[in-house]
Design an enzyme around this catalytic site. Structure first.
Site, PDB file in Angstrom:
ATOM      1  CG  ASP A   1      -6.741  -6.193   5.473  1.00  0.00           C
ATOM      2  OD1 ASP A   1      -7.760  -5.636   5.033  1.00  0.00           O
ATOM      3  OD2 ASP A   1      -5.600  -5.890   5.115  1.00  0.00           O
TER       4      ASP A   1
ATOM      5  CD  GLU B   1      -3.267  -9.064   5.855  1.00  0.00           C
ATOM      6  OE1 GLU B   1      -3.455  -8.037   6.538  1.00  0.00           O
ATOM      7  OE2 GLU B   1      -2.533  -9.068   4.849  1.00  0.00           O
TER       8      GLU B   1
ATOM      9  CG  HIS C   1      -1.855  -1.131   1.309  1.00  0.00           C
ATOM     10  ND1 HIS C   1      -2.789  -1.399   0.338  1.00  0.00           N
ATOM     11  CD2 HIS C   1      -2.003  -2.099   2.246  1.00  0.00           C
ATOM     12  CE1 HIS C   1      -3.475  -2.478   0.670  1.00  0.00           C
ATOM     13  NE2 HIS C   1      -3.009  -2.921   1.827  1.00  0.00           N
TER      14      HIS C   1
END
Length: 250
Positions: A169, A143, A38
């Protein structure tokens, strides 16, 4: 986990200045964790930061955007101390992570000198591969619900050195985003922690300090600081001080 290093980390999303290594070192932070999933980093920046980190005894971990040879091997060739793949859900994915992050006989990572050997003279391949295999961490991030279901197979796999939980997540996958059921999250993370203890693997969390504290009996990779948050919170604090000074004028 005797003799295992404890990592005090800062998660990096936007800051690519090598001075960050010195700031971390001076603050007693021994891990900078760069996010290529990200965050806004490329291989050249990871290479620069890793050399700076190696020179100052700061570890540099990188989260790959996906479980592919092109990312995993190149991240380590750029000099990272560890590579992490997000949302590992199956033992097959974990096997690919090991295969591309470890040299033979554990994996099939192709050999090339460079930042990974700190630009040492060429040759000495066998010894270099042995040292690098034993020093780098291959990290699976669990996750999702599917990752939880297959956690034992993933964590027990030879070559997986560490597990890091992504609480945000994970909570979304469980259908309880925004910490709607904290006890459920803690319960599921505890299962992963117990498996890491059973198989003598590093256990870590990227999350709030309050969450890390709940697992203080067994956690080696602690990442709560995030560069964006550190900057934002500091700016907010300064804004409050400016307003306080401004009020004195009235």
């Amino acid at each position: 986990m005797e003799n295992k290093k404890t990592y005090y980390g800062c998660f990096m999303k936007i800051v690519d200045n090598p001075a960050m290594v010195l700031l971390a070192k001076n603050a007693g932070i021994n891990l900078l964790f760069y996010d290529m999933e990200h965050g806004m980093f490329d291989f050249n920046e990871i290479h620069t930061m890793s050399l700076m980190a190696k020179s100052n005894n700061v570890d540099l971990f990188v989260r790959a955007p996906e479980c592919t040879k092109g990312y995993i091997s190149r991240i380590l060739d750029a000099g990272a101390s560890a590579v992490m793949v997000p949302m590992v859900e199956t033992v097959e994915q974990a096997k690919n992570l090991v295969k591309w992050s470890k040299y033979p006989p554990t994996g099939i990572r192709g050999y090339a000198g460079g930042a990974n050997t700190f630009y040492a003279p060429s040759g000495n391949h066998e010894e270099n591969m042995k040292i690098i295999n034993s020093n780098i961490l291959t990290i699976a991030q669990i996750e999702t619900c599917k990752g939880l279901e297959n956690a034992r197979e993933i964590i027990s796999l030879d070559g997986i050195d560490a597990i890091i939980v992504g609480p945000a997540d994970l909570s979304i996958s469980l259908g309880i985003p925004d910490n709607k059921d904290e006890q459920k999250i803690i319960q599921e993370i505890s299962k992963i922690q117990s498996l890491c203890m059973e198989y003598n693997k590093y256990f870590g969390i990227i999350g709030k300090i309050s969450l890390l504290e709940k697992f203080s009996n067994y956690i080696q990779i602690m990442v709560s600081a995030i560069d964006i948050n550190c900057i934002t919170e500091s700016l907010k604090n300064y804004k409050k001080e400016y307003e306080r000074i401004e009020r004195k004028k009235m």
